[in-house]
Design a protein around this motif. Sequence first.
Motif, PDB file in Angstrom:
ATOM      1  N   SER A   1      -8.039  -0.375  -3.838  1.00  0.00           N
ATOM      2  CA  SER A   1      -7.161  -0.761  -2.738  1.00  0.00           C
ATOM      3  C   SER A   1      -6.301  -1.915  -3.241  1.00  0.00           C
ATOM      4  CB  SER A   1      -7.964  -1.170  -1.497  1.00  0.00           C
ATOM      5  OG  SER A   1      -8.687  -2.363  -1.747  1.00  0.00           O
ATOM      6  N   LEU A   2      -5.562  -2.546  -2.336  1.00  0.00           N
ATOM      7  CA  LEU A   2      -4.682  -3.631  -2.763  1.00  0.00           C
ATOM      8  C   LEU A   2      -5.453  -4.841  -3.263  1.00  0.00           C
ATOM      9  CD1 LEU A   2      -1.691  -4.354  -2.963  1.00  0.00           C
ATOM     10  CD2 LEU A   2      -1.839  -5.338  -0.669  1.00  0.00           C
ATOM     11  N   GLY A   3      -6.605  -5.123  -2.667  1.00  0.00           N
ATOM     12  CA  GLY A   3      -7.336  -6.323  -3.055  1.00  0.00           C
ATOM     13  C   GLY A   3      -8.767  -6.076  -3.482  1.00  0.00           C
TER      14      GLY A   3
ATOM     15  N   PRO B   1       0.811  -1.242   0.000  1.00  0.00           N
ATOM     16  CA  PRO B   1       0.000   0.000   0.000  1.00  0.00           C
ATOM     17  C   PRO B   1       0.834   1.277   0.000  1.00  0.00           C
ATOM     18  CG  PRO B   1      -0.991  -1.617   1.450  1.00  0.00           C
ATOM     19  CD  PRO B   1       0.322  -2.198   1.028  1.00  0.00           C
ATOM     20  N   PRO B   2       1.881   1.419   0.839  1.00  0.00           N
ATOM     21  CA  PRO B   2       2.692   2.649   0.729  1.00  0.00           C
ATOM     22  C   PRO B   2       3.419   2.760  -0.604  1.00  0.00           C
ATOM     23  CG  PRO B   2       3.068   1.553   2.838  1.00  0.00           C
ATOM     24  CD  PRO B   2       2.290   0.605   1.998  1.00  0.00           C
ATOM     25  N   VAL B   3       3.907   1.629  -1.133  1.00  0.00           N
ATOM     26  CA  VAL B   3       4.649   1.673  -2.398  1.00  0.00           C
ATOM     27  C   VAL B   3       3.731   2.066  -3.553  1.00  0.00           C
ATOM     28  CG1 VAL B   3       5.936   0.279  -4.061  1.00  0.00           C
ATOM     29  CG2 VAL B   3       6.393   0.038  -1.613  1.00  0.00           C
ATOM     30  N   LEU B   4       2.522   1.498  -3.590  1.00  0.00           N
ATOM     31  CA  LEU B   4       1.571   1.781  -4.675  1.00  0.00           C
ATOM     32  C   LEU B   4       0.705   2.999  -4.405  1.00  0.00           C
ATOM     33  CD1 LEU B   4       0.407  -1.887  -5.427  1.00  0.00           C
ATOM     34  CD2 LEU B   4       2.215  -0.564  -6.542  1.00  0.00           C
ATOM     35  N   LYS B   5       0.886   3.643  -3.247  1.00  0.00           N
ATOM     36  CA  LYS B   5       0.131   4.838  -2.866  1.00  0.00           C
ATOM     37  C   LYS B   5      -1.376   4.568  -2.886  1.00  0.00           C
ATOM     38  CE  LYS B   5       3.684   8.035  -4.505  1.00  0.00           C
ATOM     39  NZ  LYS B   5       3.992   9.184  -5.386  1.00  0.00           N
ATOM     40  N   LEU B   6      -1.768   3.568  -2.134  1.00  0.00           N
ATOM     41  CA  LEU B   6      -3.169   3.186  -2.019  1.00  0.00           C
ATOM     42  C   LEU B   6      -3.689   3.556  -0.636  1.00  0.00           C
ATOM     43  CD1 LEU B   6      -2.935  -0.351  -3.683  1.00  0.00           C
ATOM     44  CD2 LEU B   6      -3.755   1.776  -4.721  1.00  0.00           C
ATOM     45  N   PRO B   7      -5.016   3.787  -0.528  1.00  0.00           N
ATOM     46  CA  PRO B   7      -6.043   3.737  -1.575  1.00  0.00           C
ATOM     47  C   PRO B   7      -5.953   4.939  -2.502  1.00  0.00           C
ATOM     48  CG  PRO B   7      -7.004   4.449   0.490  1.00  0.00           C
ATOM     49  CD  PRO B   7      -5.590   4.109   0.798  1.00  0.00           C
TER      50      PRO B   7
ATOM     51  N   PRO C   1      -1.103   9.612   3.837  1.00  0.00           N
ATOM     52  CA  PRO C   1      -0.630   8.488   3.017  1.00  0.00           C
ATOM     53  C   PRO C   1      -0.423   7.243   3.873  1.00  0.00           C
ATOM     54  CG  PRO C   1       1.164  10.001   3.468  1.00  0.00           C
ATOM     55  CD  PRO C   1      -0.074  10.644   4.017  1.00  0.00           C
ATOM     56  N   ALA C   2      -0.516   6.090   3.225  1.00  0.00           N
ATOM     57  CA  ALA C   2      -0.278   4.831   3.928  1.00  0.00           C
ATOM     58  C   ALA C   2       1.200   4.698   4.266  1.00  0.00           C
ATOM     59  CB  ALA C   2      -0.737   3.659   3.057  1.00  0.00           C
ATOM     60  N   ARG C   3       1.474   4.072   5.394  1.00  0.00           N
ATOM     61  CA  ARG C   3       2.855   3.819   5.790  1.00  0.00           C
ATOM     62  C   ARG C   3       2.924   2.451   6.465  1.00  0.00           C
ATOM     63  NH1 ARG C   3       0.880   7.590   9.501  1.00  0.00           N
ATOM     64  NH2 ARG C   3       1.039   6.956  11.698  1.00  0.00           N
ATOM     65  N   PRO C   4       4.113   1.829   6.472  1.00  0.00           N
ATOM     66  CA  PRO C   4       4.229   0.486   7.056  1.00  0.00           C
ATOM     67  C   PRO C   4       3.861   0.471   8.526  1.00  0.00           C
ATOM     68  CG  PRO C   4       6.149   0.999   5.728  1.00  0.00           C
ATOM     69  CD  PRO C   4       5.360   2.266   5.850  1.00  0.00           C
TER      70      PRO C   4
ATOM     71  N   GLY D   1      -2.957   5.090   7.751  1.00  0.00           N
ATOM     72  CA  GLY D   1      -3.178   5.664   6.433  1.00  0.00           C
ATOM     73  C   GLY D   1      -3.807   4.720   5.431  1.00  0.00           C
ATOM     74  N   TYR D   2      -4.186   3.523   5.857  1.00  0.00           N
ATOM     75  CA  TYR D   2      -4.746   2.534   4.923  1.00  0.00           C
ATOM     76  C   TYR D   2      -5.813   1.735   5.663  1.00  0.00           C
ATOM     77  CZ  TYR D   2      -4.836  -1.232   1.441  1.00  0.00           C
ATOM     78  OH  TYR D   2      -5.221  -2.142   0.480  1.00  0.00           O
TER      79      TYR D   2
END
Length: 246
Positions: free
Chosen positions: A55-57, A36-42, A147-150, A86-87
């Motif tokens: 989203s991722l899935g 999610p952080p790498v692909l900047k999702l959602p 933004p999403a982060r780990p 963030g996700y």
Amino acid sequence: MTPLPVQVEETPRWWPAARLLLILSLLILPALLLLPPVLKLPAYSVQGGTLTARSLGARVVIPPGTPVQSQAITLHGKLIGSVLPGYTVGLFRTPTGRAQVFSDGSQGRSALVFATRTPTVLTPADPQALLRAWQVGENGTFRPARPARPDWTLPLLLPLVPIAVLLLARPRLTYRLDGDTLTVRTAATTLRFPRHDTRATLTHTPWARGCSAPPRPVTTPARSSATPEPAGRSRPQRGPHAQGRP
């Protein structure tokens, strides 16, 4: 060095599929945390009057003219999905029922609620800009404010990395003869057996059936060819001073 041939046993037919399943099971959780952080999702994409939330899935397409309201939303519980910094995506309970959520986890703040078959909740950083682009048929990509982060649990998954590497690595075993020394190399170790102080035996019994590890040559110090004299005994003297029998 002179390479020597190595006898390799045939891999069982089921092993490639089993190895793939093991690797996927090890990598799926780190992927859910990192992608999610790498692909900047959602992300919310507007193209030709159609709004797509990704989203991722999951992916929801909102056609033009779908009723939408701007209201504060509080999530009461996750039915299925992910809740990361963030996700926040998936199927959640809200005060008005179930909803598909593509959010950054904002609680009690203004969100866009679309009247799809299952209501869809979006939390773009600029709700008015997204609505304007969607209503007039412009193109653009919008994202939440945070933004999403780990997640902090990611370091706990680091021990899975060497396990995945071992499953991906191909077995390596080589024999090389360098002068009078036999060198045995594997992926992790190197063993050297000099000929002059190594004793080896030849066996016709497969070691894998009777023991957990193959026998290793025994390395011993070089010995002289002379036979040592037992303790407590002495040789008879010979020569002119030797005493004979009476």
